[in-house]
Write an enzyme that holds these catalytic residues in place. Structure first.
Site, PDB file in Angstrom:
ATOM      1  N   CYS A  59       0.959  -1.353   0.133  1.00  0.00           N
ATOM      2  CA  CYS A  59      -0.070  -0.074  -0.013  1.00  0.00           C
ATOM      3  C   CYS A  59       0.795   1.192  -0.078  1.00  0.00           C
ATOM      4  O   CYS A  59       0.226   2.334  -0.345  1.00  0.00           O
ATOM      5  CB  CYS A  59      -0.957   0.148   1.220  1.00  0.00           C
ATOM      6  SG  CYS A  59      -2.240  -1.282   0.995  1.00  0.00           S
ATOM      7  N   HIS A  62      -2.918   7.553   1.993  1.00  0.00           N
ATOM      8  CA  HIS A  62      -3.539   6.379   1.583  1.00  0.00           C
ATOM      9  C   HIS A  62      -4.979   5.816   2.103  1.00  0.00           C
ATOM     10  O   HIS A  62      -5.043   6.088   3.366  1.00  0.00           O
ATOM     11  CB  HIS A  62      -2.459   5.295   2.097  1.00  0.00           C
ATOM     12  CG  HIS A  62      -2.941   3.629   1.665  1.00  0.00           C
ATOM     13  ND1 HIS A  62      -3.443   3.541   0.455  1.00  0.00           N
ATOM     14  CD2 HIS A  62      -3.041   2.727   2.333  1.00  0.00           C
ATOM     15  CE1 HIS A  62      -3.772   2.157   0.636  1.00  0.00           C
ATOM     16  NE2 HIS A  62      -3.721   1.710   1.714  1.00  0.00           N
ATOM     17  N   ASN A  73      -9.853   0.041  -0.188  1.00  0.00           N
ATOM     18  CA  ASN A  73      -8.498   0.122  -0.165  1.00  0.00           C
ATOM     19  C   ASN A  73      -8.053  -0.289  -1.520  1.00  0.00           C
ATOM     20  O   ASN A  73      -8.151  -1.714  -1.700  1.00  0.00           O
ATOM     21  CB  ASN A  73      -8.098  -0.514   1.018  1.00  0.00           C
ATOM     22  CG  ASN A  73      -6.373  -0.517   1.252  1.00  0.00           C
ATOM     23  OD1 ASN A  73      -5.505  -0.099   0.106  1.00  0.00           O
ATOM     24  ND2 ASN A  73      -5.815  -0.913   2.313  1.00  0.00           N
TER      25      ASN A  73
END
Ligand SMILES: CC(C)(COP(=O)(O)OP(=O)(O)OC[C@H]1O[C@@H](n2cnc3c(N)ncnc32)[C@H](O)[C@@H]1OP(=O)(O)O)[C@@H](O)C(=O)NCCC(=O)NCCS
EC number: 2.3.1.180
Length: 323
Positions: free
Chosen positions: A115, A250, A280
């Protein structure tokens, strides 16, 4: 000789057309819209169609970023693509994007920091541009996380989605109103590698595997790691929570984003949120959020934009960009 800065010339994004809502998920596993929204802030996510590859998503985003920059693909001499869900084990997904754009010069490679991938890719491209090795870079985050989800595991399958985003960076001599990537800070600590991982791989099982996560453990570490690396960015530049225009974190979980903003003293109206509609999307989440806030007129030339990510490894990082 004046120093070189990497200036953002264009931004682009792509989301697969199919959306999967929390209500859809409630038909697949024992969950509810209420639970997912309350714990994560996610309402829906996009899912790539059968046969739609990470490189396809990336290519759409790259073309959109080039169009926004008013540049031709031939102007690009570096492609850094962050992904944990490449089309194949090799070659790099970046070379498929390069070929799709008709580029035969320069270099294209993938980078994997889960990520945090986009921040790592941005820092990598920035350093190549600042060194004078390349002139214009496409920095891409692209993922098809739907392919590594265990759709029977409610603790993970509700959290992720597919998508891609891209930035065009250009090396310019310092002085263009202070624009460009001002600082990047990257960290990792492999002691945490078993808290968020995929249980298969080329060398271990010869399979692709599925994402596994100790959600509470990830949550426990996230805010501290995020805020530490942002403090590093502030220290390096003399900027502060008060001087930034936009915080583009993020997009893993609304609660992590909100807690980080509160700890740093960043006003809620400066925080860009897309996790509600995207879930996500790992390495794609920051450029997707940047593209959304740029498209609706929030992020403007000259704005100070703070980026941050944390993910599997653990890896984490921050970047401050004068847009
Ligand atoms: C995953 C996360 C949302 C779970 O929230 P939580 O408050 O920690 O919840 P827990 O894991 O403690 O589970 C609480 C209960 O909800 C249940 N639960 C888990 N997923 C569920 C779901 N999708 N729907 C309904 N119930 C669920 C659990 O089984 C547990 O039930 P129990 O109490 O009967 O055992 C949270 O830990 C989180 O956001 N972690 C960070 C994850 C992340 O961002 N990862 C990516 C980083 S890049």
């Amino acid at each position: 000789m004046s120093a070189i800065r990497s200036v953002v010339r264009g931004v682009g994004a792509y989301l697969p057309s199919r959306t999967l809502t929390n209500a859809d998920l409630a038909l697949m596993v024992d969950t509810s819209d209420e639970w997912i929204v309350q714990r994560t802030g996610i309402s829906e996510r996009h899912i790539a169609a059968d046969g739609e590859l990470t490189s396809d998503l990336a290519l759409h985003a790259a073309r959109a970023a080039l169009a926004d920059a008013g540049l031709d693909a031939q102007d690009i001499d570096l492609i850094v693509l962050a992904t944990s869900t490449p089309d194949n084990t090799f070659p790099a997904t970046a070379v498929s994007v390069q070929a799709g754009l008709g580029i035969t010069h320069g270099a294209a490679f993938d980078l994997q920091a889960v990520c945090s991938g986009f921040v790592f890719a941005l820092a990598t491209a920035d350093n190549f541009l600042k060194s004078g090795a390349y002139k214009r870079a496409l920095v891409i985050g692209a993922e098809t996380f739907s392919r590594i989800l265990d759709w029977s595991d409610r603790t993970t399958c509700v959290l992720f989605g597919d998508g891609a985003g891209a930035l065009v960076l250009e090396a310019v001599s310092e002085g263009e109103e202070g624009r460009g990537v001002l600082t990047t800070h990257l960290r990792s600590d492999g002691r945490h590698k078993n808290k968020l991982y995929v249980d298969g791989g080329v060398s271990s099982t010869k399979t692709v595997g599925y994402l596994r996560m100790e959600g509470r453990e990830v949550f426990r570490h996230a805010v501290g790691m995020i805020t530490d690396v942002i403090e590093d960015a502030f220290k390096a530049t003399g900027e502060s929570a008060a001087s930034i225009d936009w915080f583009v974190p993020h997009q893993a979980n609304r609660r992590i984003i909100d807690a980080s903003a509160v700890k740093l003293g960043i006003a809620p109206e400066k925080v860009v949120i897309t996790v509600d509609h995207h879930g996500n999307t790992s390495a794609a989440s920051i450029p997707l959020a940047l593209a959304a806030a740029y498209a609706d007129g929030r992020i403007k030339k000259g704005d100070l934009v703070l980026l941050e990510a944390m993910g599997g490894g653990f890896t984490w990082g921050s970047a401050l960009v004068r847009w």
